[in-house]
Design a protein around this motif. Sequence first.
Motif, PDB file in Angstrom:
ATOM      1  N   MET A   1       0.841  -1.198   0.000  1.00 22.49           N
ATOM      2  CA  MET A   1       0.000   0.000   0.000  1.00 22.49           C
ATOM      3  C   MET A   1       0.870   1.240   0.000  1.00 22.49           C
ATOM      4  O   MET A   1       1.953   1.252   0.541  1.00 22.49           O
ATOM      5  N   ARG A   2       0.360   2.297  -0.606  1.00 28.66           N
ATOM      6  CA  ARG A   2       1.100   3.547  -0.613  1.00 28.66           C
ATOM      7  C   ARG A   2       0.571   4.416   0.529  1.00 28.66           C
ATOM      8  O   ARG A   2      -0.621   4.704   0.597  1.00 28.66           O
ATOM      9  N   ILE A   3       1.464   4.780   1.417  1.00 26.63           N
ATOM     10  CA  ILE A   3       1.050   5.518   2.602  1.00 26.63           C
ATOM     11  C   ILE A   3       1.830   6.823   2.688  1.00 26.63           C
ATOM     12  O   ILE A   3       3.046   6.847   2.554  1.00 26.63           O
ATOM     13  N   LEU A   4       1.099   7.903   2.874  1.00 22.16           N
ATOM     14  CA  LEU A   4       1.705   9.226   3.022  1.00 22.16           C
ATOM     15  C   LEU A   4       1.709   9.600   4.488  1.00 22.16           C
ATOM     16  O   LEU A   4       0.667   9.552   5.137  1.00 22.16           O
ATOM     17  N   ILE A   5       2.855   9.977   4.997  1.00 16.80           N
ATOM     18  CA  ILE A   5       2.903  10.453   6.373  1.00 16.80           C
ATOM     19  C   ILE A   5       3.302  11.925   6.323  1.00 16.80           C
ATOM     20  O   ILE A   5       4.361  12.267   5.793  1.00 16.80           O
ATOM     21  N   VAL A   6       2.455  12.778   6.851  1.00 15.92           N
ATOM     22  CA  VAL A   6       2.779  14.194   6.891  1.00 15.92           C
ATOM     23  C   VAL A   6       3.274  14.514   8.292  1.00 15.92           C
ATOM     24  O   VAL A   6       2.570  14.296   9.267  1.00 15.92           O
TER      25      VAL A   6
END
Lengths: 489, 454
Positions: B1-6
Amino acid sequence: MNKKLVFRMLGTILVIEAICMLPAFIIGWAHGDERRDVLALLLSALICLVVGLPMHLLEKPQTSNLRAKEGFMIVTLSWMVMSLFGALPFMLSGFIPNFFDAFFESVSGFTTTGATVLTADQFEGVMPFGIGFWRAFTHWIGGMGVLVLSLALLPKLTGRSAHLVRAESPGPSLSKIAPKMTDSSKILYIVYSALTLMEFISLMLCGLSPYDAALHAVSNAGTGGFSNHAASIAYYDSPAVEIVITVFMTLFSINLALYYSIVTGRWRDFTKSEELKWFLCMFGGSALLIACIIAAPAHGGNFGDALRHSFFNVATTMSTTGFTIDAYTTDLWPIAARAIILCLMFCGACVGSTAGGMKTMRIALLLKQSKREIGRTFNPRRVQRVRFEGRGIDETMLHQVAVFAFVYVLLVLLGGLLISFEGKFDLIDNFTASLTCVSNIGPCFGAGASGFSEFGSFSKAVMSILMLAGRLELFPILAFFHRDAWRKI
Amino acid sequence: MRILIVGAGKVGKTLAENLTNEAHDVVIIDNDEDVLHRCEDLYDVMVVEGNGANAQTLIDAGAAHADILIAATAGDEINMLCCLIGKRLGAKYCIARIRDPKYNESLTLLQHELGIDLAVNPERATALEINKLLRFPFASNIESFAKGLIEMVEFRAQPKDPVTGCMLRDVPTRLPGLPRVLFAAVERGGQVSIPTGDFTIQAGDRVYVAGDQIAITNFFRYMGRDTHPVKNVMILGGGRISYYLARMITPLGMHVTMIEIDPDKATLLSEDLPHVNVLLGDGTNQELLEQEGLQNMDAFITLCNRDEENLMTGLYASTQGVPKVIVKNNRVNYADVINRMGLDTIISPRQITGAYILRYVRARIGGHGTKVEKLYRLIDGKAEALEFIAREGEKYIGVPLKDLKMRENTLVAVIARRGKVIVPFGNDHIESGDSVIIITCEAGLGDLNEVIRT
């Protein structure tokens, strides 16, 4: 230092090298090389395997996490080990019996320099097909980097692979095109292979034999420059081949990640790339200038011929490939044209390509920084950030780039000085030989224009180190000689 | 899965570490270049420099085809904005960290509009965790499964415990009155193992036992542990966790003494928490602690900002004979050292928050098998307890456990079936609809079929 991890990685590299020797072996066997030449390749592959496999399998490091130091040590050592074992086919076959010569040839291959110790009579009909292909194939392996390849092939190899890739891939900063390093490496290798295949087909269409086309395709892809003909590309005496080679030398000078953005439909990344603009301006500008200069004296006023020749030579220099069609280093070219080529030898091509040199991005940053410092003399309080690719550049990075440029020049001078101690050649010969090694180009002015065979063993050893330093962008090799590298921690 | 962490803060980094270990594609957005460089070195992630609430930055980071966006910057407003923009750009699920209690109240109204699928409040989650621990003071760690039917409780084996020195196979015969619980995992000297029949528990081991609530309570009563509820609690520090915690436990009849060093904060707290005894003073001062009756406390909780102060004061309280000492420690790498000093209940907000988000992420992993319902990280994340609901038609249904091939270092700990808890033996089997709890030393399992190979 986590020695077990370093050993394990070196073992992996050797196993990969063994596998990489197989295509050359098959080609040599298929073309009916002498028995000894074919066996030399097979035996070299076996030696790599026998040494590498136990190292890869037996060393079980407690943790696979790399620290910066281990990363750099792995990169430096693996390039040395790889070059050492890559020299085996040359020595075992008796083609290049002298150790220093064989090592030089192997380093020159992996670092994609393309400077050769062979003399003109060792090419046509003498060079075995297998050995000849291995020579060119080392360019292909070295172009993108063998550690990047190992990450693409073996995803679970190590944690914190950033340190490895940072040390091996050219450019002042690490840029990933996919979140995972493995995916990133895979994509780059796919783009790389696809372009190589395209060149292979194009060369075939120009009428080259499959062997010649494959050899020149892999050699060009790594921006190396080894050829199986003493006269290099001039041998074919075909404008079509020259144009194809010129185009692909230019293509391989461009950041490979940009091709990926085209494939994924992000044209903007390609068209907006500031580095690419700088590169193309420098490239086009110098090629046109040279064409104007040489049109009258070298081509009898035929501007079309002059253009083709100037583009080829600018491409071969900037991409640091080192194919030749005419000896621009001889008196045929006016001194002004040769001077331009000499300047371009420092530049190199784009970050993230397979080319060597200082890289366009660094040149651009240095120019912008110089402009800023000059402007500051009138306006000492002015605050101004250097911008590149649309974003502000960190002062630390500018600092690194400036130091890099200084060390680069220093290394070229030091190399030229050391070579001069052998006292064989002219000043310009020695210093351009040093420069061509650090920039990974291949040919140089004067004595080395046709090959490095006449340099002594000491010079060859120095040049081997210079080439490695140039390919790994100086610091990994220099750090190797720093005393902290050998402390136990 | 592609996960963005800001936001690459404490929680962001914990998440990045765990998610990359589970082979997800992780992209981190932050506006501090140095932090990003460090992340790039430590974890296999892509980094994007910029403000996460800027649409262009999110586009560059690939929000359009992100499966999950996690906004964990320091600012609640930024996190909300991130989710709002991220959702518009096409991120499938958005998680925001929102810590201000004021926002939490209005969130019920806005959650949908803002595109937030999960709002995480680290302080509140931590307070909940402490609350649970206070209700079972004999345990240093508690996890509940199957809607609270099953409890998994951690304790440290003492030399005088009846189970110490006893081979697990012999436990039923040598200790006939011991309620039947499952010994799920044991940590000894930093090594975690899942015990088999010939395992012997030694003094000093951290042991996890699982079973239903009554069995667990009886187990500890049999072991001679104090099972009386906590009445008097002293909390050091008046931060947000303390606030939430006090609000949770005062209605349960616990008497709370809170020590805060800042006068303004203390005044505010006394306004908001009328039933709490708020003291103004330096909680690390031993004299003050003694005068306020530290010795008579049932529990002592240190929630200061500095880990070192928490640790030292906690150690002091435990030498003074306070039966339950809970210490907040944000630097996880200290955990081993602290355990050796004898403090076994350590709370780490970043880990709790990380685990909470991770649980959500795991449940969103695609695939059609038996998905993880809940995930708990045991023993500083060295082992995991996973809860699955067994589904109709899977291969393992109805097969006796002894005939199932299990992954190594993995154990079917407990099965809950129609409100009953089964501590399974070889002849038991899994039925569809069962809650199955698995203990494993491997990270990243997301499907019951990965655990059991028929």
